[in-house]
Design an enzyme around this catalytic site. Structure first.
Site, mmCIF file in Angstrom:
data_model
loop_
_atom_site.group_PDB
_atom_site.id
_atom_site.type_symbol
_atom_site.label_atom_id
_atom_site.label_comp_id
_atom_site.label_asym_id
_atom_site.label_seq_id
_atom_site.Cartn_x
_atom_site.Cartn_y
_atom_site.Cartn_z
ATOM 1 N N LYS A 38 0.836 -1.207 0.000
ATOM 2 C CA LYS A 38 0.000 0.000 0.000
ATOM 3 C C LYS A 38 0.869 1.254 0.000
ATOM 4 C CE LYS A 38 -3.647 -2.596 2.191
ATOM 5 N NZ LYS A 38 -4.235 -3.104 3.431
ATOM 6 N N GLN A 90 -5.221 -1.729 9.617
ATOM 7 C CA GLN A 90 -4.890 -3.027 9.021
ATOM 8 C C GLN A 90 -5.434 -4.161 9.904
ATOM 9 O OE1 GLN A 90 -3.226 -3.478 5.967
ATOM 10 N NE2 GLN A 90 -3.811 -5.611 6.264
ATOM 11 N N ASP A 117 -11.440 1.940 3.485
ATOM 12 C CA ASP A 117 -11.624 0.494 3.304
ATOM 13 C C ASP A 117 -13.110 0.157 3.192
ATOM 14 O OD1 ASP A 117 -9.660 -1.330 2.917
ATOM 15 O OD2 ASP A 117 -9.328 -1.799 5.038
#
Ligand code: NAP
Length: 284
Positions: free
Chosen positions: A52, A96, A119
């Site tokens: 990322k 994460q 997300d």
């Protein structure tokens, strides 16, 4: 069989993003900023976070990885997320997953301001996705739709099976495919007659988290198979939920490879979401 590689899809998404932001520096606009929170030292998470960060760099986005100790308390994590919510320089926040067991995942995710939830995991953003007016879309499912479109695979009217009903892949994928006018059936571990049923579908998206569980002959001849699974076996060989796709296989008409398929587009969609979140915040 056609290999549905993620790299060209990702390159197209990245090229579109680059074209969109090309004039921003001249206009004095800061490029999007993504903050990634990584709790603990999970090796797979380290790899994903690295990917990322590198794609942010390639696009000119600024990014940071905030590494927090595995033993951090839930309240300390929530306070960190709140700092990022209030920081006007931050466009996107990604926590994460997985988080250590002592942290309640849903509580942590809900702390992210929906406008910065790149997300698409907050209830607010999931709701917007379901009603079809989302600013950001869940990255892996949205990447799957992009793969199908890039390779000119007709989705509208097709019988599509999604196997696996997780909140990050299977369940949102059902909504996105339905919005593309597919006729979608969701299967899970309690589904009866799964092996017979899946032989009747034109497109099958597999996200069950079991290494090489399906083989090509389990699907209808000529079917298109999207393999979402990622498994890191001993010796770092990556496998999917389906036996590896090979170009000279004649049973299926197409399959996404692992590695090099869905995972690659997932990260590009995260960049797309970060850009969309940035634009939406500046317009508000
Ligand atoms: P998950 O949370 O573990 O959920 C697995 C789902 O599969 C569950 O709904 C489960 O059913 C179902 N399932 C398990 N065994 C099954 C079987 N034998 N038959 C039918 N359904 C079965 O998985 P996930 O988070 O969606 O991840 C799935 C895989 O995708 C993993 O390998 C993960 O690493 C990978 N992944 C890849 C990406 C990417 O970017 N490429 C992103 C996310 C995840 P129940 O609900 O009944 O238990």
């Amino acid at each position: 069989m056609k290999l549905l590689k993620g790299q060209p899809v990702s390159e197209k998404i990245q090229a579109d993003i680059k074209a969109e932001i090309a004039s921003w520096p001249q206009k004095g606009l800061a490029l999007p900023h993504l903050s990634v929170i990584l709790v603990g030292k999970d090796p797979a998470s380290e790899v994903y976070v690295g990917h990322k960060a590198r794609m942010c760099e390639a696009l000119g986005f600024s990014s940071e990885v905030i590494r927090l100790d595995e033993k951090i308390s839930q309240n300390e994590l929530l306070a960190k997320i709140d700092d990022l919510n209030k920081n006007s320089k931050v466009d996107g926040i990604l926590v994460q997953l997985p988080l250590p067991k002592h942290i309640h995942e849903r509580t942590a995710l809900e702390k992210i301001a929906p406008g910065k939830d790149v997300d698409c995991l907050t209830k607010t953003n999931i709701g917007s996705m379901v009603v079809g007016d989302a600013i950001v879309k869940p990255c892996t499912p949205a990447g799957i739709v992009e793969i199908l479109k890039y390779y000119d695979i007709k989705i509208a009217g097709k019988k599509v099976a999604v196997i696996g009903r997780s909140q990050i892949v299977g369940t949102p994928l059902v909504h996105l495919l339905t919005q593309e006018n597919a006729t979608v059936t969701l299967f899970h571990s309690k589904s009866e007659n799964l092996m017979q049923e899946i032989k009747t579908f034109d497109i099958v998206c597999v996200a069950i988290g079991k290494s090489e569980y399906f083989k090509q002959a389990d699907f209808k001849q000529g079917a298109i198979v999207i393999d979402v699974g990622i498994h890191r076996a001993e010796g770092h060989k990556l496998t999917g939920d389906v036996v590896k796709a090979v170009e000279n296989d004649t049973w299926l008409s197409a399959q996404s490879p692992v590695p090099g398929g869905v995972g690659v587009t997932t990260i590009a969609m995260l960049m797309q979401n970060t850009l969309q979140a940035c634009k939406a915040r500046r317009q508000s």
